[in-house]
Design an enzyme around this catalytic site. Structure first.
Site, PDB file in Angstrom:
ATOM      1  N   ALA B  19      43.067 -45.157 -71.330  1.00 51.17           N
ATOM      2  CA  ALA B  19      42.047 -46.195 -71.344  1.00 51.17           C
ATOM      3  C   ALA B  19      42.765 -47.324 -70.627  1.00 51.17           C
ATOM      4  O   ALA B  19      43.903 -47.149 -70.242  1.00 51.17           O
ATOM      5  CB  ALA B  19      41.700 -46.593 -72.762  1.00 51.17           C
ATOM      6  N   CYS B  20      42.157 -48.452 -70.434  1.00 49.26           N
ATOM      7  CA  CYS B  20      42.960 -49.554 -69.929  1.00 49.26           C
ATOM      8  C   CYS B  20      43.670 -50.192 -71.099  1.00 49.26           C
ATOM      9  O   CYS B  20      43.302 -50.000 -72.247  1.00 49.26           O
ATOM     10  CB  CYS B  20      42.086 -50.597 -69.245  1.00 49.26           C
ATOM     11  SG  CYS B  20      41.281 -50.002 -67.760  1.00 49.26           S
ATOM     12  N   SER B  21      44.714 -50.952 -70.811  1.00 52.91           N
ATOM     13  CA  SER B  21      45.274 -51.765 -71.885  1.00 52.91           C
ATOM     14  C   SER B  21      45.297 -53.211 -71.436  1.00 52.91           C
ATOM     15  O   SER B  21      45.514 -53.512 -70.262  1.00 52.91           O
ATOM     16  CB  SER B  21      46.677 -51.305 -72.258  1.00 52.91           C
ATOM     17  OG  SER B  21      47.553 -51.455 -71.183  1.00 52.91           O
ATOM     18  N   ARG B  48      48.090 -45.831 -72.166  1.00 52.67           N
ATOM     19  CA  ARG B  48      46.685 -46.173 -71.956  1.00 52.67           C
ATOM     20  C   ARG B  48      46.338 -46.222 -70.469  1.00 52.67           C
ATOM     21  O   ARG B  48      45.177 -46.087 -70.098  1.00 52.67           O
ATOM     22  CB  ARG B  48      46.339 -47.511 -72.613  1.00 52.67           C
ATOM     23  CG  ARG B  48      46.439 -47.499 -74.119  1.00 52.67           C
ATOM     24  CD  ARG B  48      46.044 -48.861 -74.678  1.00 52.67           C
ATOM     25  NE  ARG B  48      44.635 -49.112 -74.516  1.00 52.67           N
ATOM     26  CZ  ARG B  48      43.709 -48.873 -75.431  1.00 52.67           C
ATOM     27  NH1 ARG B  48      44.054 -48.376 -76.602  1.00 52.67           N
ATOM     28  NH2 ARG B  48      42.453 -49.132 -75.207  1.00 52.67           N
ATOM     29  N   SER B 189      46.916 -52.946 -67.687  1.00 55.28           N
ATOM     30  CA  SER B 189      47.289 -51.664 -67.121  1.00 55.28           C
ATOM     31  C   SER B 189      46.014 -50.875 -66.926  1.00 55.28           C
ATOM     32  O   SER B 189      45.143 -50.872 -67.792  1.00 55.28           O
ATOM     33  CB  SER B 189      48.228 -50.927 -68.066  1.00 55.28           C
ATOM     34  OG  SER B 189      48.542 -49.657 -67.537  1.00 55.28           O
TER      35      SER B 189
END
Lengths: 257, 383
Positions: B19-21, B48, B189
């Protein structure tokens, strides 16, 4: 990785310092410890490692100090996990058997699709707690939340028992969750504390707990009080409402033309 | 033949848990601190992202140039550099032009040339325009009309550092741990879903001193983008998040709306909730949705928006992406995961999970001279 090997390997009691361990390595250490006969494992410095407890398949006891990562106890089959702190998202995802006790709050989708076992959270939980939780025959997940919950509590719930005690609410404050029990078609939710009609999904009915429900509540609240050192009688004095599914297949005609 | 699958997926997982962080940290007392903590936090959430984009925004970054616009520009060719530099020299007074210091980092492959310029607008070039508006139009001109050059940071006393890589690699590349200090840092990220991973597509997205980091996807991108184009904002970074940066610039800087109202525009209450409000609030929310309906962000998102002296965390109304907030003394933390906050600040005064659509705001206590304050001073002088 060897330098981080669990101390006292082969012992019944094992300690693991999880600092800096990637989640795969930590979970490999746990598997190794359990295979070596560990009955009780203490984890310190846990920061965000995922899937702890997932593949241990034994009634081992895990004590977690720190903040375990997402999907704690996902697909879990047997362990009893105590978190001395807050949990993150996806705790008890599709859990089958075992117990998770969180001395703090938990994030979103607590006990998503759980199909057995028990979960006790001392404080609040995030969105979509117990989403699509289910039951079959003897398998029946039990989830007790000490605080309040955010929206979509018990969404698409298909089975099991979800209790929300509202102990973190102030005097006279009502639960803030909306869409409680939206799409619910099995199981039961017990809410302690006030909610307005508009906070409930269209698929749930409201009733007073009957004698059998009260008996179940006494057991679950008693267990909660024991774990978190609260007064069960005091908690049980306040009224509960029971939410139950009105339909077995709420959307049975949604896509039928 | 090489088994590429074993290289790309050494653990044989059949699940991608990316996922994004996102992470934000701010000292509301204005104390400046280094990048060590946010790099640690972002590194913890390594899994992530997938290494196709990471970046950081830092505020209180250039105390030696507090009044200059600091342009960070990436160039894909020397021709692009020449073209843009002669343009900048024509439009601005450049007091310092230099390469952004970087160091060789094994994981950072084929970086563009990255330079920065500390610039003041020539007063005679403004032609009655406000300085900020002038800068926005020049940034848009470079990004839309000059091939191979992208302005990715254009604010005062702040800067964006971003690229293709994991956050720890991007931080090392730009020497963020050792070289810079600020009172507010955000980090991102990326796990690109709908658009390519490239240097300009990494977060944060920025215009003037606004920056946005984002986890999720904006399915209203098309309508948001067309609305913003009417006000001269042009989307050039091929990524949905860009519209949020321009939307907050339009709403807060140009339309001078308070932050809480902006949150009600981007993540408005659902109609069913508006219907339950009293007449005054009902009219207010209805008006907002009528006037600014095209800036409603649809789809799952958690964003952290920052600008001079302020950091804001916000999720979509039904919270389809995670956000945890925490405080410790003067520090405010926002993160995709609580564990990342605990890693850098184990003892917190408070850690909580905000309701969807409710902004969490951190503001500098000792106020920097804001526009309102400056206006008040002007007024008190003129009377």
């Amino acid at each position: 990785m060897t330098k981080k090997l669990a101390k006292g390997r082969g012992d019944r009691q094992v300690k693991i310092d999880a600092l800096g361990l990637p989640y795969r390595e930590l979970n490999a250490l746990l598997r190794e410890a359990v295979a070596g006969g560990a009955e009780s494992i203490e984890l310190t410095n846990v920061y965000g490692q995922r899937y702890i407890g997932t593949d241990l398949m034994k009634p081992v006891r895990l004590d977690i100090h720190g903040t375990p990562g997402n999907d704690l106890g996902a697909f879990m089959e047997g362990p009893r996990i105590t978190v001395h702190g807050n949990g993150q998202d996806g705790i008890a995802n599709t859990m089958n058997e075992g117990e998770i006790i969180v001395h703090g709050h938990a994030g979103d989708i607590l006990a998503m699709s759980a199909r057995g076992g028990r979960v006790f959270v001392r404080d609040d939980v995030g969105y979509r707690a117990a989403i699509h939780m289910k039951e079959y025959g003897e398998k029946k997940p039990l989830v007790v939340v000490g605080g309040t919950a955010q929206d979509f509590l018990g969404e698409y719930m298909a089975g099991g028992v979800l209790v929300v005690l509202g102990l973190t609410l102030k005097e006279g404050e009502r639960h803030r969750a909306s869409y409680i029990g939206t799409g619910m078609h099995g199981g039961v939710i017990f809410l302690r504390g006030a909610v307005e009609k508009h906070q409930l999904g269209k698929e749930v009915g409201v009733a007073e707990p009957d004698e059998a429900d009260r008996k179940l509540l006494r057991t679950l609240v008693g267990q909660y009080a024991e774990y978190f050192d609260r007064d069960a009688e005091e908690i049980l004095k306040k009224d509960f409402i029971k939410l139950f599914p009105l339909y077995l297949r709420p959307y049975g005609r949604l896509y039928v033309y | 033949m090489k088994d590429l699958n074993r290289i790309n997926n050494p653990h044989g997982d059949d699940k991608v848990n990316d996922a994004c962080s996102i992470f934000g940290m701010m000292d509301t007392s204005g104390r400046r601190f280094g990048g060590g903590d946010i790099i640690k936090a972002m590194t913890l959430m390594h899994d992530r992202g997938n290494g196709l984009g990471a970046g950081f925004a830092v505020y209180g970054l250039y105390p030696n140039f507090p009044q200059h616009y600091a342009f960070h520009i990436m160039y894909l060719s020397r021709e692009a550099q020449q073209e843009v530099e002669s343009f900048l020299q024509d439009q601005f007074c450049i007091d310092l032009a230099e390469e952004v210091p970087t160091q060789p980092t094994p994981a950072i492959v084929d970086p563009p040339l990255i330079r920065r310029y500390f610039a003041l607008a020539h007063p005679h070039r403004l032609e009655g325009r406000r300085e900020d508006d002038y800068v926005v139009s020049q940034v848009m001109r470079i990004n839309t009309q000059m091939d191979g050059a992208f302005v990715f940071s254009s604010g005062k006393d702040m800067g964006v550092f971003k690229g293709v890589g994991y956050p720890e690699d991007v931080a090392q590349f730009y020497r963020l741990e050792t070289d810079y200090q600020g009172y507010l840092w955000t980090g991102h990220s990326r796990f690109p879903t709908n658009t390519p991973g490239w240097w300009g597509g990494a977060h944060p997205f920025s215009i003037l001193d606004w920056t946005v980091i984002h986890n999720g996807e904006i399915s209203s991108y098309g309508i948001n983008r067309r609305y913003l184009e009417m006000y001269g904002y042009h989307c050039t970074m091929h990524t949905d998040t860009e519209v949020i940066a321009y939307a907050v610039d339009l709403l807060i800087r140009q339309h001078e709306l308070p932050l809480e109202v902006v949150a009600d525009i981007l993540a408005p209450p659902l109609w069913s909730e508006i219907d339950r409000q009293g007449p005054e609030k009902k009219e207010f929310y209805t008006t907002l949705r009528q006037v600014y309906g095209s800036l409603l962000l649809n789809g799952p998102f958690t964003i952290v928006v920052a600008h001079r002296g302020e950091m804001i965390g916000l999720t979509d109304r039904i919270r389809l992406r995670p956000l945890t907030a925490a405080t410790r003394g003067d520090m405010l933390y926002l993160s995709s995961e609580e564990s990342a906050i605990r890693l850098v600040s184990p003892k917190l005064d408070r850690a909580w999970i905000p309701m969807g659509g409710e902004p969490i705001v951190g503001r500098l206590k000792a106020s920097l001279p804001t526009k309102a304050a400056k206006a008040a001073v002007k007024e008190s002088i003129s009377h």
